[in-house]
Structures are given as C-alpha cells and as structure tokens.
Scaffold this motif. Sequence first.
Motif, PDB file in Angstrom:
ATOM      1  N   ASP A 222     -17.195  26.852  20.356  1.00  0.00           N
ATOM      2  CA  ASP A 222     -18.590  27.157  20.680  1.00  0.00           C
ATOM      3  C   ASP A 222     -18.924  28.502  20.039  1.00  0.00           C
ATOM      4  O   ASP A 222     -18.202  29.487  20.272  1.00  0.00           O
ATOM      5  CB  ASP A 222     -18.722  27.231  22.219  1.00  0.00           C
ATOM      6  CG  ASP A 222     -20.164  27.388  22.684  1.00  0.00           C
ATOM      7  OD1 ASP A 222     -20.996  27.926  21.939  1.00  0.00           O
ATOM      8  OD2 ASP A 222     -20.440  26.966  23.829  1.00  0.00           O
TER       9      ASP A 222
ATOM     10  N   GLN B  75     -24.684  28.471  10.744  1.00  0.00           N
ATOM     11  CA  GLN B  75     -25.851  27.592  10.837  1.00  0.00           C
ATOM     12  C   GLN B  75     -25.873  26.674  12.046  1.00  0.00           C
ATOM     13  O   GLN B  75     -26.826  25.907  12.216  1.00  0.00           O
ATOM     14  CB  GLN B  75     -26.001  26.815   9.515  1.00  0.00           C
ATOM     15  CG  GLN B  75     -24.949  25.754   9.260  1.00  0.00           C
ATOM     16  CD  GLN B  75     -25.427  24.368   9.645  1.00  0.00           C
ATOM     17  OE1 GLN B  75     -26.464  23.918   9.179  1.00  0.00           O
ATOM     18  NE2 GLN B  75     -24.671  23.706  10.516  1.00  0.00           N
TER      19      GLN B  75
ATOM     20  N   GLN C   7     -26.994  19.301   8.594  1.00  0.00           N
ATOM     21  CA  GLN C   7     -26.931  20.214   7.455  1.00  0.00           C
ATOM     22  C   GLN C   7     -25.515  20.766   7.252  1.00  0.00           C
ATOM     23  O   GLN C   7     -25.064  20.947   6.128  1.00  0.00           O
ATOM     24  CB  GLN C   7     -27.911  21.363   7.658  1.00  0.00           C
ATOM     25  CG  GLN C   7     -29.364  20.920   7.673  1.00  0.00           C
ATOM     26  CD  GLN C   7     -30.311  22.062   7.966  1.00  0.00           C
ATOM     27  OE1 GLN C   7     -30.246  23.105   7.346  1.00  0.00           O
ATOM     28  NE2 GLN C   7     -31.222  21.862   8.914  1.00  0.00           N
TER      29      GLN C   7
ATOM     30  N   ARG D 253     -21.988  17.621  11.667  1.00  0.00           N
ATOM     31  CA  ARG D 253     -23.023  16.645  11.247  1.00  0.00           C
ATOM     32  C   ARG D 253     -24.185  17.410  10.602  1.00  0.00           C
ATOM     33  O   ARG D 253     -24.160  18.636  10.486  1.00  0.00           O
ATOM     34  CB  ARG D 253     -23.505  15.827  12.446  1.00  0.00           C
ATOM     35  CG  ARG D 253     -24.408  16.595  13.378  1.00  0.00           C
ATOM     36  CD  ARG D 253     -24.982  15.744  14.504  1.00  0.00           C
ATOM     37  NE  ARG D 253     -25.996  16.515  15.217  1.00  0.00           N
ATOM     38  CZ  ARG D 253     -26.378  16.289  16.459  1.00  0.00           C
ATOM     39  NH1 ARG D 253     -25.834  15.305  17.146  1.00  0.00           N
ATOM     40  NH2 ARG D 253     -27.310  17.035  17.013  1.00  0.00           N
TER      41      ARG D 253
ATOM     42  N   TYR E 190     -36.121  29.705  20.649  1.00  0.00           N
ATOM     43  CA  TYR E 190     -35.755  29.278  19.293  1.00  0.00           C
ATOM     44  C   TYR E 190     -36.464  30.150  18.256  1.00  0.00           C
ATOM     45  O   TYR E 190     -35.830  30.702  17.354  1.00  0.00           O
ATOM     46  CB  TYR E 190     -36.124  27.804  19.109  1.00  0.00           C
ATOM     47  CG  TYR E 190     -35.703  27.205  17.784  1.00  0.00           C
ATOM     48  CD1 TYR E 190     -34.403  26.754  17.580  1.00  0.00           C
ATOM     49  CD2 TYR E 190     -36.612  27.062  16.739  1.00  0.00           C
ATOM     50  CE1 TYR E 190     -34.015  26.193  16.368  1.00  0.00           C
ATOM     51  CE2 TYR E 190     -36.242  26.502  15.526  1.00  0.00           C
ATOM     52  CZ  TYR E 190     -34.943  26.063  15.346  1.00  0.00           C
ATOM     53  OH  TYR E 190     -34.574  25.508  14.143  1.00  0.00           O
TER      54      TYR E 190
ATOM     55  N   CYS F 133     -36.267  19.191   8.727  1.00  0.00           N
ATOM     56  CA  CYS F 133     -35.147  18.665   7.933  1.00  0.00           C
ATOM     57  C   CYS F 133     -34.657  17.385   8.604  1.00  0.00           C
ATOM     58  O   CYS F 133     -34.566  17.321   9.833  1.00  0.00           O
ATOM     59  CB  CYS F 133     -34.043  19.714   7.830  1.00  0.00           C
ATOM     60  SG  CYS F 133     -32.689  19.204   6.761  1.00  0.00           S
TER      61      CYS F 133
ATOM     62  N   THR G 117     -32.513  15.543  10.113  1.00  0.00           N
ATOM     63  CA  THR G 117     -31.242  15.529  10.857  1.00  0.00           C
ATOM     64  C   THR G 117     -31.535  15.120  12.304  1.00  0.00           C
ATOM     65  O   THR G 117     -32.690  14.926  12.685  1.00  0.00           O
ATOM     66  CB  THR G 117     -30.586  16.921  10.878  1.00  0.00           C
ATOM     67  OG1 THR G 117     -31.421  17.794  11.651  1.00  0.00           O
ATOM     68  CG2 THR G 117     -30.388  17.488   9.486  1.00  0.00           C
TER      69      THR G 117
ATOM     70  N   ASP H 134     -17.310  23.247  15.305  1.00  0.00           N
ATOM     71  CA  ASP H 134     -18.464  22.638  15.977  1.00  0.00           C
ATOM     72  C   ASP H 134     -18.154  22.576  17.475  1.00  0.00           C
ATOM     73  O   ASP H 134     -16.993  22.463  17.874  1.00  0.00           O
ATOM     74  CB  ASP H 134     -18.743  21.234  15.450  1.00  0.00           C
ATOM     75  CG  ASP H 134     -20.195  20.820  15.691  1.00  0.00           C
ATOM     76  OD1 ASP H 134     -20.983  20.807  14.724  1.00  0.00           O
ATOM     77  OD2 ASP H 134     -20.549  20.524  16.863  1.00  0.00           O
TER      78      ASP H 134
HETATM   79  N1  LIG Z   1     -33.606  19.919  11.461  1.00  0.00           N
HETATM   80  C1  LIG Z   1     -34.646  20.728  11.316  1.00  0.00           C
HETATM   81  O1  LIG Z   1     -35.804  20.288  11.271  1.00  0.00           O
HETATM   82  C2  LIG Z   1     -34.414  22.213  11.170  1.00  0.00           C
HETATM   83  C3  LIG Z   1     -35.477  23.015  10.722  1.00  0.00           C
HETATM   84  C4  LIG Z   1     -35.272  24.380  10.580  1.00  0.00           C
HETATM   85  C5  LIG Z   1     -34.042  24.934  10.872  1.00  0.00           C
HETATM   86  N2  LIG Z   1     -33.023  24.139  11.300  1.00  0.00           N
HETATM   87  C6  LIG Z   1     -31.726  24.771  11.588  1.00  0.00           C
HETATM   88  O2  LIG Z   1     -30.701  24.184  10.811  1.00  0.00           O
HETATM   89  C7  LIG Z   1     -29.445  24.362  11.463  1.00  0.00           C
HETATM   90  C8  LIG Z   1     -28.664  23.053  11.446  1.00  0.00           C
HETATM   91  O3  LIG Z   1     -29.310  22.104  12.284  1.00  0.00           O
HETATM   92  P1  LIG Z   1     -29.423  20.561  11.894  1.00  0.00           P
HETATM   93  O4  LIG Z   1     -30.782  20.317  11.407  1.00  0.00           O
HETATM   94  O5  LIG Z   1     -28.279  20.174  11.013  1.00  0.00           O
HETATM   95  O6  LIG Z   1     -29.297  19.883  13.353  1.00  0.00           O
HETATM   96  P2  LIG Z   1     -28.092  19.115  14.059  1.00  0.00           P
HETATM   97  O7  LIG Z   1     -28.440  19.102  15.509  1.00  0.00           O
HETATM   98  O8  LIG Z   1     -27.840  17.814  13.391  1.00  0.00           O
HETATM   99  O9  LIG Z   1     -26.810  20.019  13.782  1.00  0.00           O
HETATM  100  C9  LIG Z   1     -26.496  21.169  14.529  1.00  0.00           C
HETATM  101  C10 LIG Z   1     -24.972  21.233  14.659  1.00  0.00           C
HETATM  102  O10 LIG Z   1     -24.630  22.437  15.355  1.00  0.00           O
HETATM  103  C11 LIG Z   1     -23.685  22.105  16.362  1.00  0.00           C
HETATM  104  N3  LIG Z   1     -23.798  23.100  17.440  1.00  0.00           N
HETATM  105  C12 LIG Z   1     -24.840  23.274  18.282  1.00  0.00           C
HETATM  106  N4  LIG Z   1     -24.571  24.244  19.161  1.00  0.00           N
HETATM  107  C13 LIG Z   1     -23.337  24.710  18.852  1.00  0.00           C
HETATM  108  C14 LIG Z   1     -22.512  25.725  19.420  1.00  0.00           C
HETATM  109  N5  LIG Z   1     -22.911  26.434  20.485  1.00  0.00           N
HETATM  110  N6  LIG Z   1     -21.311  25.968  18.856  1.00  0.00           N
HETATM  111  C15 LIG Z   1     -20.893  25.235  17.785  1.00  0.00           C
HETATM  112  N7  LIG Z   1     -21.618  24.249  17.234  1.00  0.00           N
HETATM  113  C16 LIG Z   1     -22.834  23.989  17.759  1.00  0.00           C
HETATM  114  C17 LIG Z   1     -24.063  20.706  16.803  1.00  0.00           C
HETATM  115  O11 LIG Z   1     -23.027  20.027  17.500  1.00  0.00           O
HETATM  116  C18 LIG Z   1     -24.415  20.068  15.459  1.00  0.00           C
HETATM  117  O12 LIG Z   1     -23.284  19.543  14.815  1.00  0.00           O
HETATM  118  C19 LIG Z   1     -29.778  24.902  12.854  1.00  0.00           C
HETATM  119  O13 LIG Z   1     -29.568  26.305  12.871  1.00  0.00           O
HETATM  120  C20 LIG Z   1     -31.247  24.607  13.009  1.00  0.00           C
HETATM  121  O14 LIG Z   1     -31.891  25.482  13.902  1.00  0.00           O
HETATM  122  C21 LIG Z   1     -33.181  22.792  11.465  1.00  0.00           C
END
Ligand SMILES: NC(=O)c1ccc[n+]([C@@H]2O[C@H](COP(=O)([O-])OP(=O)(O)OC[C@H]3O[C@@H](n4cnc5c(N)ncnc54)[C@H](O)[C@@H]3O)[C@@H](O)[C@H]2O)c1
Length: 286
Positions: A75, A102, A18, A16, A170, A203, A205, A37
């Motif tokens: 994982d 990511q 990004q 899901r 984090y 972002c 999400t 995932d």
């Molecule tokens: N959304 C924001 O505001 C934001 C800002 C800066 C950075 N980020 C980074 O962007 C990246 C993507 O996050 P997102 O915004 O799409 O959030 P999100 O929570 O929608 O997606 C994260 C995905 O990673 C998967 N995941 C989590 N832990 C896992 C693990 N141990 N093993 C395998 N899969 C795992 C989740 O199931 C999910 O599908 C992350 O690294 C996050 O830190 C997000």
Amino acid sequence: MGRVEGKVVFITGAARGQGRSHAIRLAQEGADIIGVDICADIATNSYGMATREDLDETVRLVEKEGRRMIASVADVRDPQALKDAVAAGVSALGRLDSVVAQAGICPMGTDDPEAFLDAVTVDLNGVINAVQAAMPHLSKGASIVATGSLAGLVQGSTDNPDNGAGGLGYSWAKRAVASFVHDLSIVLGPKGMRANAVHPTNCNTDMLNSDIMYKIFRPDLDKPTRDDALVAFPAMTNMGVPYVEPQDISDMVLFLLSDESRYVTGMQMRVDAGAYTLRRPQAPAF
Ligand SMILES: NC(=O)c1ccc[n+]([C@@H]2O[C@H](COP(=O)([O-])OP(=O)(O)OC[C@H]3O[C@@H](n4cnc5c(N)ncnc54)[C@H](O)[C@@H]3O)[C@@H](O)[C@H]2O)c1
C-alpha cells in the motif's frame, strides 16, 4: 538499443490500467520493472482496486517482452512497505534509475470525510512515500515521474461540491502533486536528477469505467451505463475524443524516463487532448 535499455523503473499501481501499460511499454524499450500494488479494496472508493491476479498478469506481460519484473503487494500509504519492496527489487535487479509514482484512487460520491483523507493519503502521500523509498537508490541521471490529473489543474471537475468529500480530496491531492514535483525538481537539479508530472484527462481505465464516473458525467440519469457516459465524455476534451488510452500516457512517461528528455525537469506535462487550454485560455500579451 531500446530507449530505456538497461534501466530499472519503480512503478506504483502496477497491477492494471496506466501502471500496467507503463510497465509493458518500458519493458518493450529495455527496462526491468519493480512494481507494487495494493491488490485490495479501499472502503471509501466505490469501484474495486486491482487483484493479485492482475499484478501477476502484469509480470507475465513484462516477461513476455523479455524483461524482468519484481512485484510486491504494498500500500503506497505504508512507507516501510514501499522501502522493503524497492530494496527487494534493487537486490534482484541490481540498480534503480527511475520512479513512476502513479497509484491512485478517486473516491467520489460520498460525503464521508474519510474519503477526503483516503484520496489525500493515497494520491499525495503515496507519491511522496514512493519517491522517499526510491531516493537512497537513485543517482545522477535519475528521472522521477508523478501522475497528477487534469482535475488538479482546472477548477470545477472532481472538486465540484456535488462530487463529495473524496472528489475534493482528489483535486487537492493532484494540485499538491503538481506543486511537489515543481519544487522537487529544484532540489534534484544540482544532483543531475529530474522530476516531472504527467497530467492525464479522462483515461480509458477502470477508474473512468466505473459507475460513479458514469453518474458524474450523466447526473441527469438515475443509473447511467457506459454507453450513456460515452455521450458526455467528449465534452472534457477539445479534440472530439471521449478519453485518451493508457498507451498515450505511457508514451509520455517513456519520453520522460529516457535520456531524450535529459534536460526536461519541473514540467507539468498534460496528455489531455486540449482539455486544459479549453478551460484556461491564455491571457492576451500586451
Ligand atoms: N483514468 C482516468 O481518467 C485518470 C485521469 C487522470 C488521472 N488519473 C490518474 O492516473 C493514475 C492511474 O490510474 P488509472 O487510470 O490507471 O486507474 P486504475 O484504477 O485502473 O489504476 C490504479 C491502480 O492503483 C492501485 N492502487 C490504488 N490505491 C493504491 C494504494 N494505496 N497502494 C498501492 N496501489 C494502489 C490500484 O489497485 C490500481 O491497480 C492515478 O493516479 C489516477 O488518479 C486517471
């Protein structure tokens, strides 16, 4: 010809957000995808993770673009699971050209030291494990992208002590990702391979659209809603927007995985609507 035509890309956290957006955008430009995932929740993280159905939906959307995707539940904290997932993908798709490491969590709002450790092991170890699983399959021309965060580049965001142990974990993990990618690029350069980090601001999400984030942005309210948080989100950026969209990050990832960026390596690419420069004005030149 697409901009990444015929390449195979390994994406962690592909179910899901990004990760899904990257899979679709790269497929539109001719790539096949190996995706993993966790599809299970992590106890210290207050908002839920993706589901198997989410991962299947990403596969469906990639196939809709006429490309293939080999998806596994794994994982990123489990190095062997990632190696197995990559091996299965390479065996089906024939090669591996790129990595987008990511998958991430942001377990804020608790003082539990486990939250600190979960943030570090998912957000940093998970990146290293993904790169390590991919490395035996990569060769000249390969491109690695790791997702950091604005939170790793400025102080006083998630590492604010009010945000708890997981927020500190984090920020620390994201800083370490930036540093890891910098030095990784040094050792990859002579092999003709590249590594870059992408740092998003807010972002749009599930990570941002979560009760804990609403509370972080609106500490003045007991149970803030998304509408309440929307009033505060734009203070993060310098362009009047509350967040960037996943597609904005995908466009940067696409550039970094394409041959258009063939000599771009070791970079910290911010997609942050000016959030960083707002907080880190440049020292005057003498
Ligand atoms: N959304 C924001 O505001 C934001 C800002 C800066 C950075 N980020 C980074 O962007 C990246 C993507 O996050 P997102 O915004 O799409 O959030 P999100 O929570 O929608 O997606 C994260 C995905 O990673 C998967 N995941 C989590 N832990 C896992 C693990 N141990 N093993 C395998 N899969 C795992 C989740 O199931 C999910 O599908 C992350 O690294 C996050 O830190 C997000």
